[in-house]
Design an enzyme around this catalytic site. Structure first.
Site, PDB file in Angstrom:
ATOM      1  N   LYS A  31      -0.749   2.505  -1.711  1.00  0.00           N
ATOM      2  CA  LYS A  31      -1.894   1.741  -2.228  1.00  0.00           C
ATOM      3  C   LYS A  31      -3.019   2.684  -2.613  1.00  0.00           C
ATOM      4  O   LYS A  31      -2.989   3.873  -2.317  1.00  0.00           O
ATOM      5  CB  LYS A  31      -2.437   0.768  -1.163  1.00  0.00           C
ATOM      6  CG  LYS A  31      -1.430  -0.203  -0.580  1.00  0.00           C
ATOM      7  CD  LYS A  31      -1.014  -1.294  -1.542  1.00  0.00           C
ATOM      8  CE  LYS A  31       0.084  -2.169  -0.924  1.00  0.00           C
ATOM      9  NZ  LYS A  31       0.669  -3.063  -1.872  1.00  0.00           N
TER      10      LYS A  31
ATOM     11  N   SER B  96       3.336  -3.387  -6.884  1.00  0.00           N
ATOM     12  CA  SER B  96       1.927  -3.458  -6.476  1.00  0.00           C
ATOM     13  C   SER B  96       1.041  -2.382  -7.095  1.00  0.00           C
ATOM     14  O   SER B  96      -0.163  -2.561  -7.198  1.00  0.00           O
ATOM     15  CB  SER B  96       1.801  -3.441  -4.955  1.00  0.00           C
ATOM     16  OG  SER B  96       1.968  -2.148  -4.442  1.00  0.00           O
TER      17      SER B  96
END
Length: 175
Positions: free
Chosen positions: A95, A51
């Site tokens: 993230k 990710s």
């Protein structure tokens, strides 16, 4: 017989001179110090998965986190953070912060039939996205994340050693 006070004094002297007790006390102090440092100042963790490509590699990067910014609510757009997963709090996610309280986020459609949608990030929340948008489960699916779930701001990669570096806040990654 001995008075209660002299018995306690004798016991204290005996324990204070015992090497095993001294070692145990030292270990307790050390453990408490390590815990406090990890909880309130710095931590180390492994970030892996696709990710955050190309910023963080799939095989895994060992990164350093600082816990002071989240505690002071000084997390900014462009920061890389590690947080407890909103879907499964026993898991961690890594993230990039792409919005903070009050920001309006434009979410591109994931397929042709959808329209662009807009979300307002609530106060005390952040909008998280992976740098690799095509392969990231993030705020686009679970919404804004409470600041309290943030464990720390990633500021340094220490392994693999060939890619060791400091990370700066980079808001351009969110465009």
């Amino acid at each position: 017989g001995m008075s209660k006070a002299s018995l306690w004094a004798h016991l204290r002297r005996t324990l204070a001179e015992n090497e095993g007790v001294k070692t145990l006390v030292a270990c307790c102090y050390f453990g408490a110090t390590v815990h406090c440092v990890r909880e309130y100042i710095f931590d180390i963790t492994l970030c892996c998965g696709p990710s955050m490509l190309p910023t963080l590699g799939v095989q895994g990067n060992i990164v350093l986190l600082e816990s002071i910014s989240p505690r002071l609510h000084r997390i900014r757009v462009g920061d890389i953070i590690v947080a407890s997963s909103p879907n499964n709090p026993s898991n961690s996610i890594c993230k990039r912060v792409c919005g903070v309280g009050g920001d309006v986020i434009e979410i591109a459609p994931s397929h042709a039939l959808q329209k662009v949608r807009h979300e307002i990030v609530p106060r005390g929340h952040v909008w998280l996205q992976g740098d690799n948008l095509v392969n990231s489960t993030d705020s686009r699916s679970y919404g804004a994340v409470p600041m309290d779930l943030i464990r720390g701001r990633v500021f340094c990669r220490i392994a693999p050693i060939s890619q060791a570096c400091f990370f700066t806040t980079d808001p351009t990654c969110c465009r």
